[in-house]
Design an enzyme around this catalytic site. Structure first.
Site, PDB file in Angstrom:
ATOM      1  N   ALA A 127     -30.884  86.764  42.440  1.00 43.24           N
ATOM      2  CA  ALA A 127     -29.608  86.242  42.930  1.00 43.24           C
ATOM      3  C   ALA A 127     -29.628  84.711  42.948  1.00 43.24           C
ATOM      4  O   ALA A 127     -28.672  84.057  42.521  1.00 43.24           O
ATOM      5  CB  ALA A 127     -29.302  86.787  44.323  1.00 43.24           C
ATOM      6  N   ASP A 128     -30.720  84.135  43.432  1.00 46.70           N
ATOM      7  CA  ASP A 128     -30.881  82.676  43.418  1.00 46.70           C
ATOM      8  C   ASP A 128     -30.800  82.135  41.989  1.00 46.70           C
ATOM      9  O   ASP A 128     -30.071  81.178  41.703  1.00 46.70           O
ATOM     10  CB  ASP A 128     -32.248  82.286  43.992  1.00 46.70           C
ATOM     11  CG  ASP A 128     -32.234  82.145  45.499  1.00 46.70           C
ATOM     12  OD1 ASP A 128     -31.151  81.989  46.075  1.00 46.70           O
ATOM     13  OD2 ASP A 128     -33.319  82.187  46.094  1.00 46.70           O
ATOM     14  N   LEU A 129     -31.589  82.726  41.110  1.00 48.95           N
ATOM     15  CA  LEU A 129     -31.681  82.208  39.745  1.00 48.95           C
ATOM     16  C   LEU A 129     -30.348  82.315  39.016  1.00 48.95           C
ATOM     17  O   LEU A 129     -29.917  81.378  38.333  1.00 48.95           O
ATOM     18  CB  LEU A 129     -32.770  82.956  38.978  1.00 48.95           C
ATOM     19  CG  LEU A 129     -34.189  82.784  39.509  1.00 48.95           C
ATOM     20  CD1 LEU A 129     -35.149  83.676  38.729  1.00 48.95           C
ATOM     21  CD2 LEU A 129     -34.631  81.334  39.436  1.00 48.95           C
ATOM     22  N   GLY A 165     -27.771  79.838  40.269  1.00 51.31           N
ATOM     23  CA  GLY A 165     -28.049  78.516  39.723  1.00 51.31           C
ATOM     24  C   GLY A 165     -27.625  78.383  38.276  1.00 51.31           C
ATOM     25  O   GLY A 165     -27.027  77.373  37.864  1.00 51.31           O
ATOM     26  N   ASP A 211     -31.900  85.113  48.925  1.00 55.05           N
ATOM     27  CA  ASP A 211     -31.907  85.984  47.762  1.00 55.05           C
ATOM     28  C   ASP A 211     -31.986  87.456  48.129  1.00 55.05           C
ATOM     29  O   ASP A 211     -31.194  88.268  47.637  1.00 55.05           O
ATOM     30  CB  ASP A 211     -33.082  85.604  46.851  1.00 55.05           C
ATOM     31  CG  ASP A 211     -33.195  86.537  45.660  1.00 55.05           C
ATOM     32  OD1 ASP A 211     -32.511  86.283  44.662  1.00 55.05           O
ATOM     33  OD2 ASP A 211     -33.948  87.528  45.737  1.00 55.05           O
TER      34      ASP A 211
END
Length: 379
Positions: free
Chosen positions: A152-154, A157, A124
């Site tokens: 960025a991760d969230l 997803g 991230d």
């Protein structure tokens, strides 16, 4: 078949709306550190609710056999292997779509499935930096600053889950699945939104604006007699309401503040004048006064204070679920309400491999086969 956060977030989005999600993890002896703060930690519990968990050793031929049986009847497969790894294991889209042509195969990576960075490890904070976010976050001159959550991760997803729903909808017409992929870098660049457009359209490189909006003035964080508040003033009419509510109608005609462009040039003067008035009264006074005038204004809460807000309590976004391992938990529910299709949190996060035998039995393996597979390290 994902680890850490982006992929599990996508799976959680689908699980909360009723998908039967099977989290396929490596066996305990092979796993390394692939959990979020440990299986009993709050992060893991939040991310993996509503899922079942099984372990599979994909280095064993029978492990791949089990996976292919799962794929044969699955709607969706989520994965975040490096492109070369899934091809080497024979679990790439081209291979698995031969088993199930209706399979929606969703891949999440750090930088994309092809290109010069495709094999790089992606995390991230790396994406926050490379995608531009850290260059516009923080106080001017402070140097780059990460945001306080793995955005960025969230977002990768959530975008993957969104892509899955589109692919499933398209499958109703075509009868076929498809491969979709996103990455932390693409998600981060997309979330830069108007800051990206400032470069691609205007040719302007945005910088750090701190707690103040870079283009709409006055919008930002202001000090009161007992703390800080956010104020957002957008548009000429709201600006006039704001000036009246602040007891400064002269701002409406002052050459330094009567137009948007003038307020941008004289932002330091204007912000100082605003704060001179704000510090004479409390945050609550100004929140009530400005909102009554139709000017957006609100508290700057810590996480505890968020859930003490009357509106938050009214929305009922916190949900209860009982873990057989850890007891009652309170988790954040989905921020979208569908009148006929509500999301639910029906199952607490599972322990690693908690449902292995249950799922294998559903695939037709009997007790003797389960014993042999367990002994051989297949699960």
């Amino acid at each position: 078949m994902t680890q850490v956060r982006a992929g599990p977030t996508a799976a959680r989005q689908l699980a909360d709306w009723g998908a039967d999600v099977i989290q396929v993890q490596m066996p305990e002896h092979m796993r390394g550190d692939d959990t979020l703060g440990g299986q009993d930690g709050s992060d893991y519990q939040y991310t993996h609710r509503n899922k079942r968990s099984m372990t599979l050793n994909l280095k064993e031929p029978q492990g791949l056999e089990v996976l292919k049986k799962l794929v044969a009847s699955a709607d969706v497969l989520l994965e975040n292997f490096r492109p070369d790894v899934k091809t080497r294991l024979g679990i790439d889209y081209e291979t698995l779509s031969q088993i199930n042509p209706r399979l929606v195969y969703a891949s999440i990576s750090g930088f994309g499935q092809t290109g010069p960075y495709a094999k790089r490890p992606g995390f991230d904070q790396i994406a926050q930096g490379m995608g531009g976010l850290m260059s516009v976050t923080g106080l001017p001159g402070q140097g780059p600053v990460r945001v306080g959550l793995p955005i960025a991760d969230l977002c990768a997803g959530i975008f993957a889950a969104y892509g899955v729903t589109v692919a499933l909808l398209e499958r109703e017409q075509s009868g076929k699945g498809q491969w979709l992929h996103t990455s932390l870098l693409e998600a981060m660049m997309y979330m830069m939104d108007f800051q990206t457009a400032r470069w691609t359209i205007d040719g302007e490189i945005p910088g750090q604006a701190g707690n103040f909006h870079p283009t709409s003035i006055p919008t930002g964080v202001y000090k009161t007699s007992d703390g800080f508040i956010n104020i957002a003033v957008f548009g000429g009419k709201i600006w006039e309401r704001f000036a009246e509510a602040m007891g400064a109608p002269e701002w409406i005609t002052d050459e330094r503040s009567k137009t948007k462009s003038a307020r941008s040039v004289h932002r330091d003067w204007l912000n100082a004048e605003i704060e001179k008035r704000l510090v004479k009264n409390t945050s609550q006074h100004w929140i009530e006064t400005l909102n009554a005038a139709g000017v957006a204004c609100g508290h700057i809460n810590n996480v505890k204070e968020v859930f003490e807000e009357p509106q938050v309590q009214h929305l009922g976004i916190l949900k209860k679920v009982t873990s057989k391992h850890l007891g009652e938990q309170i988790l954040m529910g989905q921020p979208v309400t569908l009148a006929r299709t509500p999301s639910t949190i029906a199952r607490a996060a599972p322990r690693r491999g908690e449902h292995s035998e249950e799922i294998l039995s559903e695939l037709g393996y009997d007790g003797a086969a389960l014993a042999r597979m367990k002994s051989a390290g297949v699960f």
